[in-house]
Design a protein around this motif. Sequence first.
Motif, short mmCIF file in Angstrom:
data_model
loop_
_atom_site.label_atom_id
_atom_site.label_comp_id
_atom_site.label_asym_id
_atom_site.label_seq_id
_atom_site.Cartn_x
_atom_site.Cartn_y
_atom_site.Cartn_z
N LYS A 220 0.82 -1.21 0.00
CA LYS A 220 0.00 0.00 0.00
C LYS A 220 0.86 1.26 0.00
CE LYS A 220 -4.11 0.11 0.23
NZ LYS A 220 -5.02 0.09 -0.94
N LYS A 221 2.10 1.14 0.50
CA LYS A 221 2.96 2.33 0.54
C LYS A 221 3.30 2.82 -0.87
CE LYS A 221 5.07 1.37 5.01
NZ LYS A 221 6.24 0.78 5.67
N ASP A 222 3.27 1.89 -1.81
CA ASP A 222 3.49 2.26 -3.20
C ASP A 222 2.14 2.64 -3.80
OD1 ASP A 222 3.98 2.52 -5.85
OD2 ASP A 222 4.69 0.47 -6.16
N ALA A 223 1.92 3.95 -3.93
CA ALA A 223 0.59 4.44 -4.31
C ALA A 223 0.18 3.98 -5.70
CB ALA A 223 0.58 5.97 -4.24
N ASP A 224 1.14 3.61 -6.55
CA ASP A 224 0.82 3.20 -7.92
C ASP A 224 0.29 1.77 -7.99
OD1 ASP A 224 1.63 5.62 -8.81
OD2 ASP A 224 3.67 4.96 -9.27
N THR A 225 0.54 1.02 -6.93
CA THR A 225 0.15 -0.39 -6.96
C THR A 225 -1.32 -0.53 -6.62
OG1 THR A 225 2.34 -0.97 -6.19
CG2 THR A 225 0.65 -2.67 -5.99
N LYS A 226 -2.08 -1.14 -7.51
CA LYS A 226 -3.47 -1.51 -7.18
C LYS A 226 -3.40 -2.93 -6.65
CE LYS A 226 -7.66 -3.22 -7.55
NZ LYS A 226 -7.91 -4.63 -7.19
N ALA A 227 -3.47 -3.07 -5.35
CA ALA A 227 -3.35 -4.41 -4.78
C ALA A 227 -4.17 -4.49 -3.51
CB ALA A 227 -1.88 -4.73 -4.50
N ASP A 228 -5.48 -4.63 -3.68
CA ASP A 228 -6.34 -4.82 -2.52
C ASP A 228 -6.62 -6.29 -2.27
OD1 ASP A 228 -6.59 -2.29 -1.52
OD2 ASP A 228 -8.25 -1.76 -2.83
N ASP A 229 -6.22 -7.12 -3.22
CA ASP A 229 -6.39 -8.57 -3.09
C ASP A 229 -5.02 -9.22 -3.24
OD1 ASP A 229 -9.01 -7.46 -4.24
OD2 ASP A 229 -9.58 -9.46 -3.57
N ILE A 230 -4.47 -9.73 -2.14
CA ILE A 230 -3.16 -10.36 -2.25
C ILE A 230 -3.17 -11.73 -1.58
CG2 ILE A 230 -2.06 -8.07 -2.15
CD1 ILE A 230 -0.82 -9.06 0.56
N MET A 231 -2.27 -12.58 -2.05
CA MET A 231 -2.08 -13.89 -1.44
C MET A 231 -0.61 -13.97 -1.10
SD MET A 231 -3.56 -17.20 -1.40
CE MET A 231 -2.81 -18.21 -0.12
N LEU A 232 -0.31 -14.24 0.18
CA LEU A 232 1.08 -14.41 0.59
C LEU A 232 1.35 -15.88 0.89
CD1 LEU A 232 3.57 -12.53 2.43
CD2 LEU A 232 2.75 -14.50 3.72
#
Lengths: 425, 425
Positions: A220-232
């Motif tokens: 989320k710190k990288d404002a350009d990244t659209k990543a509200d769905d992640i799998m770790l």
Amino acid sequence: MLTEGRRPGTGTGAADHVSLRRNNLSVVLRHVRAAGPRSRARIAAETGLNKATVSSLVAELVERGLLREGQAESERGTLGRPGQLVELDGTRVCGVGAEINVDYLAVAALDLSGDVVTERRVPLDVAHLDPAVTLDQLAELIRAAVAAVAERNGLTAGVTLAVPGLVQSTTGSLKLAPNLGWSEVPVVDEMRARLGAPAYPVRVDNEANLAALAAYSELKKDADTKADDIMLLTGAIGVGGGMVAGGHLLRGGHGFSGEVGHMPVAPSGGICGCGRTGCWETVVGLTALLNKATDPDDPVRDPSLDVEQRLAEITRRAEAGASRTLRALADVGTWLGIGGAILVNVLNPDVLVLGGYFAVLGPWLKEPLENAIRDRVIAPEGGGCRVVQSTLGFAAAVRGGAQISLDQVFHDPTLIGRDTSGVAQ
Amino acid sequence: MLTEGRRPGTGTGAADHVSLRRNNLSVVLRHVRAAGPRSRARIAAETGLNKATVSSLVAELVERGLLREGQAESERGTLGRPGQLVELDGTRVCGVGAEINVDYLAVAALDLSGDVVTERRVPLDVAHLDPAVTLDQLAELIRAAVAAVAERNGLTAGVTLAVPGLVQSTTGSLKLAPNLGWSEVPVVDEMRARLGAPAYPVRVDNEANLAALAAYSELKKDADTKADDIMLLTGAIGVGGGMVAGGHLLRGGHGFSGEVGHMPVAPSGGICGCGRTGCWETVVGLTALLNKATDPDDPVRDPSLDVEQRLAEITRRAEAGASRTLRALADVGTWLGIGGAILVNVLNPDVLVLGGYFAVLGPWLKEPLENAIRDRVIAPEGGGCRVVQSTLGFAAAVRGGAQISLDQVFHDPTLIGRDTSGVAQ
């Protein structure tokens, strides 16, 4: 038709008032965190709460050491005199995360701004120790972290334990951790007793869940990244999965989600720590890699050496082009993709984050993994899923644990006492 | 430090005001739906909005035909005169869902209370028709549903199309539906053109997602059921999965989640509609059951007959103890459990809902399915997952589609025009 003077399912009118106040404190605190320093008048306008209420809420949050007065608002044609800005008091209140894993213990404290106050990891062959001994040693690490917080005049808001297994958050019990050999251990009660029944809350959560939360915050710190769905995916002796969907951690109905290591993807695979055959972790866990890449007497198999040193040696061999090492890595990468494709088909994450040892050896695992996903996922281009290596290494779970303890404060600011010298009674 | 007079990422101060008003309209409307009829004063106390604002919001919601004046509040020692109650106006505004599946088309309209206004399903061998012909026929069904709504003086708030494939909600396009043989069909644009560019919004969503939403609403009606995490499996020619987690539909980052039919669980299985080998739906889809249970010339294989009639015949044979039918059902049930165990390990739902043909034949599928899950899930007792048969049958997706269209109104009441004679311009 309801005729009673209260909402169904809640308590008395007085309890309603307390819960409304608590909720509004949380609304204001989270709004200032998300939107930045601003005047009371602006908080009122933006939240829809009335001005007198906002003033009272801000005063209480300042008393609790969560907000502080900032500089005066610059004049910009507003009516009346410029307001005083209030901002997050990021340095006082801290959260602590502490992890038990198969071959190490770890601890971290973060302040309300998310900055690291202290962080430590020590190798330990937990699977061969009595749980009581391991808990003693972890308590030692937690006490040192709490002391480091106190030293800078901070306040510990809570401790979250991270474990590689099934937890029951409500009772604070570890139901089952096959790779530790632990079952039905009341870890929260045990730890509270060792810490002398502290005033702050102690919780337990699955380590992959916590690592996913930490990875999500990093992304989320990288404002350009659209990543509200992640799998770790956490790669260690066992393999765990943590999922964030729409910005929220997915825990499942009983908190047992993310047991991806036990997907039966390799019918011809080995026997798993859980007793079944062919579980995913039998072909992608650290033991599987070491068995493929090394001889039984190779020192990189020695669990009493720190896992980072052992992985540094594997990295050195891979960089030197050692063919057995490279073959083993390609093999694990492909198996990672075979199981990964199932997860991408089911969950369609924006990003698949490689954590734990997968992150360290990511440069060799990524290509075969991405190829296997692209071949097997039904959505075009693997559903648009990007594969990234976690930057948090083995600290992800403790960072996530510290964050969870802080999140509790954002959702209930009354957890912090008004005198700001300790947690609420 | 922020110095501009607006929130980051939002428009001008005026736009902020509009969006705040819209949000507050939604808060009040959803509060009345959840909590039941109540006075304006009580809505103000419970939501934290001030009384004058609540009065104005309620007036606007009444103008928009979403709330209506109810009876006077009974006197119960409150100060002042008893307030007039406001309640949901459940009968005016309606949502429509319309489904394209491999062997049928379906439509349903629900009003704001969730009651069915009209519902219809017709068999159609979609896989062997030109998409344009299928869309023509579906448009016909939608027009009839919209007319039925208008006839009772209702208002259509929106139409949601349900398709068995990957959709891109933003563009309204169906990317891929292997079992229909469709790819890259702009279904929303095509349907809007057929409906004469209606004022209400037309959307498209995956049918399993919509069925999951409908199943979730059904489960919520039973107040004793704790089920905020559910997994629905739709059994037809293809197999789809829809997931609700923490009360929210899981769509995945690009909206492609739930492609469970293509989990590679049966390496020795047949060739799938997607071109790969061993996908789950090759061993649990309706075709797999029919191939196991019947001869090639058996009329129950005829896709021009309605699927419910064909399943009624399978049911009759199972009830009569036909051994080939029973063996086929036990086999499909076990395979359902093998794939189901993966989903339960990963997602840990409270409830696994059997939809489509799985629901109809549930009495024979359930036991082998539950056994396979219990054997393979790492969490004790299968993670506490209950298996239930959907009560909505093949109407689940259209019900869910109608609900989604209504949900949009709950989240943005300004979608409905103030004159209540049509949707907002």
